[in-house]
Design a protein around this motif. Structure first.
Motif, PDB file in Angstrom:
ATOM      1  N   THR A  52      57.329  92.647 -31.169  1.00  0.00           N
ATOM      2  CA  THR A  52      58.413  93.550 -31.548  1.00  0.00           C
ATOM      3  C   THR A  52      58.417  93.735 -33.063  1.00  0.00           C
ATOM      4  OG1 THR A  52      59.677  92.641 -29.688  1.00  0.00           O
ATOM      5  CG2 THR A  52      60.869  94.006 -31.283  1.00  0.00           C
ATOM      6  N   ALA A  53      58.105  94.952 -33.503  1.00  0.00           N
ATOM      7  CA  ALA A  53      57.860  95.201 -34.928  1.00  0.00           C
ATOM      8  C   ALA A  53      59.082  94.873 -35.786  1.00  0.00           C
ATOM      9  CB  ALA A  53      57.434  96.650 -35.133  1.00  0.00           C
ATOM     10  N   ASP A  54      60.269  95.282 -35.350  1.00  0.00           N
ATOM     11  CA  ASP A  54      61.474  95.044 -36.146  1.00  0.00           C
ATOM     12  C   ASP A  54      61.755  93.552 -36.308  1.00  0.00           C
ATOM     13  OD1 ASP A  54      62.201  97.721 -36.693  1.00  0.00           O
ATOM     14  OD2 ASP A  54      62.991  97.932 -34.671  1.00  0.00           O
ATOM     15  N   THR A  55      61.569  92.795 -35.248  1.00  0.00           N
ATOM     16  CA  THR A  55      61.821  91.356 -35.309  1.00  0.00           C
ATOM     17  C   THR A  55      60.799  90.656 -36.195  1.00  0.00           C
ATOM     18  OG1 THR A  55      62.818  91.411 -33.101  1.00  0.00           O
ATOM     19  CG2 THR A  55      62.084  89.261 -33.914  1.00  0.00           C
ATOM     20  N   THR A  72      56.060  98.177 -30.683  1.00  0.00           N
ATOM     21  CA  THR A  72      55.251  97.640 -31.768  1.00  0.00           C
ATOM     22  C   THR A  72      55.325  98.472 -33.033  1.00  0.00           C
ATOM     23  OG1 THR A  72      53.311  98.824 -30.909  1.00  0.00           O
ATOM     24  CG2 THR A  72      53.655  96.573 -30.146  1.00  0.00           C
ATOM     25  N   VAL A  73      56.233  99.452 -33.098  1.00  0.00           N
ATOM     26  CA  VAL A  73      56.444 100.221 -34.327  1.00  0.00           C
ATOM     27  C   VAL A  73      57.922 100.154 -34.683  1.00  0.00           C
ATOM     28  CG1 VAL A  73      54.502 101.755 -33.971  1.00  0.00           C
ATOM     29  CG2 VAL A  73      56.712 102.386 -33.028  1.00  0.00           C
ATOM     30  N   GLU A  74      58.211 100.222 -35.993  1.00  0.00           N
ATOM     31  CA  GLU A  74      59.601 100.135 -36.443  1.00  0.00           C
ATOM     32  C   GLU A  74      60.305 101.478 -36.279  1.00  0.00           C
ATOM     33  OE1 GLU A  74      60.501  97.759 -40.026  1.00  0.00           O
ATOM     34  OE2 GLU A  74      58.335  97.513 -40.203  1.00  0.00           O
ATOM     35  N   GLY A 131      67.031  92.968 -35.281  1.00  0.00           N
ATOM     36  CA  GLY A 131      65.850  92.977 -36.119  1.00  0.00           C
ATOM     37  C   GLY A 131      65.786  94.168 -37.052  1.00  0.00           C
ATOM     38  N   SER A 132      66.174  95.330 -36.554  1.00  0.00           N
ATOM     39  CA  SER A 132      66.109  96.552 -37.355  1.00  0.00           C
ATOM     40  C   SER A 132      67.151  96.596 -38.458  1.00  0.00           C
ATOM     41  CB  SER A 132      66.276  97.773 -36.449  1.00  0.00           C
ATOM     42  OG  SER A 132      67.508  97.712 -35.751  1.00  0.00           O
ATOM     43  N   GLU A 133      68.187  95.752 -38.382  1.00  0.00           N
ATOM     44  CA  GLU A 133      69.265  95.746 -39.365  1.00  0.00           C
ATOM     45  C   GLU A 133      69.166  94.597 -40.361  1.00  0.00           C
ATOM     46  OE1 GLU A 133      72.067  98.003 -39.657  1.00  0.00           O
ATOM     47  OE2 GLU A 133      70.558  99.137 -38.555  1.00  0.00           O
ATOM     48  N   PHE A 134      68.270  93.662 -40.100  1.00  0.00           N
ATOM     49  CA  PHE A 134      68.206  92.447 -40.912  1.00  0.00           C
ATOM     50  C   PHE A 134      67.954  92.756 -42.385  1.00  0.00           C
ATOM     51  CE2 PHE A 134      65.907  88.821 -42.733  1.00  0.00           C
ATOM     52  CZ  PHE A 134      66.763  87.785 -42.426  1.00  0.00           C
ATOM     53  N   LYS A 135      67.139  93.739 -42.670  1.00  0.00           N
ATOM     54  CA  LYS A 135      66.790  94.056 -44.061  1.00  0.00           C
ATOM     55  C   LYS A 135      67.995  94.494 -44.877  1.00  0.00           C
ATOM     56  CE  LYS A 135      64.183  97.347 -42.401  1.00  0.00           C
ATOM     57  NZ  LYS A 135      63.210  98.470 -42.235  1.00  0.00           N
ATOM     58  N   TYR A 136      69.070  94.931 -44.205  1.00  0.00           N
ATOM     59  CA  TYR A 136      70.235  95.444 -44.923  1.00  0.00           C
ATOM     60  C   TYR A 136      71.226  94.352 -45.309  1.00  0.00           C
ATOM     61  CZ  TYR A 136      68.124  99.592 -42.936  1.00  0.00           C
ATOM     62  OH  TYR A 136      67.218 100.550 -42.569  1.00  0.00           O
ATOM     63  N   PHE A 137      71.163  93.207 -44.645  1.00  0.00           N
ATOM     64  CA  PHE A 137      71.939  92.050 -45.110  1.00  0.00           C
ATOM     65  C   PHE A 137      71.170  90.781 -44.743  1.00  0.00           C
ATOM     66  CE2 PHE A 137      73.593  93.617 -41.124  1.00  0.00           C
ATOM     67  CZ  PHE A 137      73.750  92.513 -40.314  1.00  0.00           C
ATOM     68  N   GLY A 197      68.313  82.028 -48.241  1.00  0.00           N
ATOM     69  CA  GLY A 197      67.128  81.210 -48.026  1.00  0.00           C
ATOM     70  C   GLY A 197      67.414  79.845 -47.442  1.00  0.00           C
ATOM     71  N   THR A 198      68.663  79.429 -47.454  1.00  0.00           N
ATOM     72  CA  THR A 198      69.023  78.122 -46.901  1.00  0.00           C
ATOM     73  C   THR A 198      69.158  78.145 -45.386  1.00  0.00           C
ATOM     74  OG1 THR A 198      71.357  78.651 -47.293  1.00  0.00           O
ATOM     75  CG2 THR A 198      70.202  77.395 -48.996  1.00  0.00           C
ATOM     76  N   ASP A 199      69.255  79.318 -44.805  1.00  0.00           N
ATOM     77  CA  ASP A 199      69.407  79.417 -43.356  1.00  0.00           C
ATOM     78  C   ASP A 199      68.074  79.146 -42.634  1.00  0.00           C
ATOM     79  OD1 ASP A 199      72.054  80.025 -43.380  1.00  0.00           O
ATOM     80  OD2 ASP A 199      71.873  81.879 -42.251  1.00  0.00           O
ATOM     81  N   LEU A 200      68.203  78.674 -41.405  1.00  0.00           N
ATOM     82  CA  LEU A 200      67.075  78.654 -40.478  1.00  0.00           C
ATOM     83  C   LEU A 200      67.095  79.979 -39.728  1.00  0.00           C
ATOM     84  CD1 LEU A 200      64.829  77.152 -38.839  1.00  0.00           C
ATOM     85  CD2 LEU A 200      66.657  76.421 -37.294  1.00  0.00           C
ATOM     86  N   VAL A 201      65.964  80.666 -39.657  1.00  0.00           N
ATOM     87  CA  VAL A 201      65.903  81.966 -38.994  1.00  0.00           C
ATOM     88  C   VAL A 201      64.986  81.863 -37.782  1.00  0.00           C
ATOM     89  CG1 VAL A 201      65.333  84.419 -39.225  1.00  0.00           C
ATOM     90  CG2 VAL A 201      66.311  83.170 -41.163  1.00  0.00           C
ATOM     91  N   ILE A 202      65.504  82.266 -36.627  1.00  0.00           N
ATOM     92  CA  ILE A 202      64.747  82.240 -35.372  1.00  0.00           C
ATOM     93  C   ILE A 202      64.509  83.675 -34.924  1.00  0.00           C
ATOM     94  CG2 ILE A 202      64.661  81.407 -32.997  1.00  0.00           C
ATOM     95  CD1 ILE A 202      66.712  79.274 -33.758  1.00  0.00           C
ATOM     96  N   GLY A 203      63.242  84.056 -34.771  1.00  0.00           N
ATOM     97  CA  GLY A 203      62.901  85.368 -34.230  1.00  0.00           C
ATOM     98  C   GLY A 203      62.651  85.257 -32.741  1.00  0.00           C
TER      99      GLY A 203
END
Length: 580
Positions: free
Chosen positions: A336-339, A578-580, A313-319, A323-329
């Motif tokens: 969980t703040a990062d997720t 609950t914090v990043e 979760g904490s690395e997702f913003k970097y790659f 938009g075509t993918d399905l994303v499951i948290g």
């Protein structure tokens, strides 16, 4: 991360707040405090655990109160930095979960206006700001300052000579329990269970005023109505039930958690269909949930032939995903703040979003378009056990349904044999672990995330350095760590990788490292190479994944107990991040 509790009604508030904070101890904390109104404002704050406090807060008078357990972010753990925090006239008290990101700027402005700060915390800016706006209407004063607070918060606020309790939420969970002529608030539902089964979950931007005879919720200044949810858990479920620790109790609850989750996933047709129609899947998760998600990725690619990747979760913003993918948290707590941040970003990029969580009404459920609830029940110990097994159960059942029941037999097999591994004698393995400074866990295929999860459990609660590796990676660096003082825990079962895994184990023994092996009970070759062999029933690879995970949880537990660790509340950790 922290825990907050509030009460307004006909009881003395301090004992209710104390009991509620005790139910939230699993979230982790280093100090605590309570404030009540009678109608004067009274405070009691302590460093350390509630059970260790020399003076209880229960002597505080008043039927309105707020309480807090703090996990230090801004400022060292101390009585001064503990919540509640007050304004300079000690007329307004605030407890706060979350982080005020622009507190330094706000603090400088307040200091320029003559305010002297008592603590090092970001929270203390809030009561001072409220005091500048307060003229008798507490909700109006709170609403006036919320727009300038950047970051996340769940707030409970009291003002002297004011018979109301004000609450506000943005990015941090807050729930209101509706009792009989009383109201209880908490970071999650556990403090409510002793008093009511009816709850209202606040949404981002909500601010509420609670009186003894009712409550009102506003968002952006307009009154809003939030649905009343019937809580499924009971207060008895959250107690130890005769076990020495919550963690051990929760390990023993795993057969039911696994079976219950299998059952509920069968009814999640819409959720399953969204995955079935996906071109590719990205799973975002942290910690234990990330390890469970890696098991899912192996299952999806092998059985369902759907490309699936796992991103922290904490690395997702970097790659970020296309938009075509399905994303499951995936998040046990749903907080969980990062997720959650990753899921919001994916949604903004146009991706379809799903969530897997254990907590009804949690924040992640308001981000995702569809939610699958696991059925682990409340998990109190910081180290995740039954929530991990429930996530794996959910992922296995999803795979089973997507593949036209290809692993139905394996799921039945796990349900049959899971109780059998709950009482194994692990004493010889524990002796090797307690004497070690470093432990290495290895596996291939789906046993690689099992190795990582086993190592995570060990380091979390025993404080022994432990790392999980794909067995083929040992020769690419970790071999340098092997010595007679570095035990290795390896998983080796009769399957396609058995020959190469046995070669890995023999290479480890050639470096004189003690070897603890998990395998079939009739495997004589494994018995010969291992110093300690932990035998499992003759189950399939999928069955061995689940059974091995449970055994490694127990190995970590018994090692931690032997070392005298605080198993349920390990140092520096919190249950819900609950914090990043």
């Amino acid at each position: 991360m922290c825990g907050i509790v509030g009460y307004i009604g006909y009881r003395q508030a301090a004992p209710v707040c104390t009991s509620g904070l005790l139910s939230l101890e699993y979230r982790g904390y280093d100090s605590f405090g309570i404030a009540t109104l009678s109608p004067a404002l009274s405070l009691c704050k302590h460093l350390g655990k509630i059970s260790d406090a020399k003076t209880s807060a229960n002597h505080l008078e008043g039927q309105i109160g707020i309480g807090h357990t703090r996990w230090a972010t801004h400022g060292v753990p101390s009585e001064i930095n503990a919540h509640p925090h007050v304004d300079r006239n000690k007329k307004i008290a605030v407890v706060h979960n979350g982080i005020i990101e622009n507190y330094a700027e706000l603090k400088r402005g307040l200091e320029e206006r003559g305010v002297v700060f008592a603590s090092q915390t970001d929270t203390e800016v809030i009561p001072h700001l409220i005091a500048e706006k307060y003229t008798g209407d507490l909700l109006a004063a709170v609403t006036a300052i919320l727009p300038i607070l950047k970051g996340s918060y769940a707030l409970l606020i009291l003002a002297e000579d004011n018979e109301t309790l004000v609450a506000a939420r943005k990015g941090s969970p807050l729930v209101l329990g509706l009792g009989d002529k009383e109201y209880i608030l908490g970071s999650d539902a556990l403090p409510l269970l002793e008093y009511t089964k009816k709850a209202v979950y606040f949404e981002d931007g909500d601010a509420a005023v609670i009186r003894k005879d009712g409550y009102e919720i506003y968002n952006a200044g307009a009154p809003v109505s939030r649905p009343v949810t019937e809580l499924e858990w009971s207060a008895d479920v959250a107690r130890k039930g005769g076990f020495q620790h919550y963690m051990l109790k929760e390990i023993f609850e795993q057969p039911d958690a696994f079976a219950n989750t299998l059952s509920v996933v069968k009814r999640c047709n819409e959720f399953i269909d969204q995955i079935r129609n996906a071109h590719s899947v990205t799973v975002v998760a942290c910690g234990t949930s990330a390890n469970a998600s890696m098991v899912f990725s192996y299952l999806m690619e092998r059985v369902c032939h759907i490309p699936t990747r796992v991103v922290l979760g904490s690395e997702f913003k970097y790659f970020p995903t296309p938009g075509t993918d399905l994303v499951i948290g995936v998040s046990q707590s749903g907080e969980t703040a990062d997720t959650i941040a990753a899921l919001k970003l994916a949604k903004n990029l146009g991706a379809q979003t799903l969530a897997v969580t254990n907590v009804l009404g949690s924040s992640i459920t308001r981000v995702a378009s569809s939610v699958l609830y696991t059925r682990a029940g409340p998990e109190i110990s910081v180290a995740a056990t039954k929530s991990f097994i429930s996530q794996v159960a959910a992922f296995m059942q999803i795979t089973n349904l997507l593949s036209d029941h290809q692993i139905e037999f394996e799921l039945a097999e796990i349900r049959r044999y899971l109780p059998d591994v709950l009482s194994l004698d692990l004493s010889k393995a524990v002796e090797l672990c307690t004497a070690a400074d470093t432990l290495l866990y290895i596996g291939r295929g789906m046993f690689y995330p099992v190795a990582m999860e086993g190592a995570l459990k060990m380091k979390e609660i025993s404080y022994i350095h432990a790392e999980g590796y794909a067995a083929g990676e040992l020769k690419h660096g970790p071999f340098a760590l092997l010595s007679p003082e570095t035990p290795v825990i390896g998983m080796c079962f009769p399957d396609a990788v058995y020959p190469v895994m046995m070669s890995n184990l023999k290479e480890i023994k050639a470096r004189s490292a003690p070897l603890i092996a998990l395998g079939r009970k009739d495997d004589k070759d494994l018995d010969e190479v291992a110093d300690v062999c932990i035998s499992l029933p003759a189950v399939s690879e999928y069955g061995a994944v689940v059974l091995s995970s449970v055994i490694l949880q127990q190995l970590a537990y018994h090692t931690a107990v032997a070392l005298g660790r605080d198993v349920d509340m390990p140092r520096n950790l919190a249950k819900s991040v609950t914090v990043e």
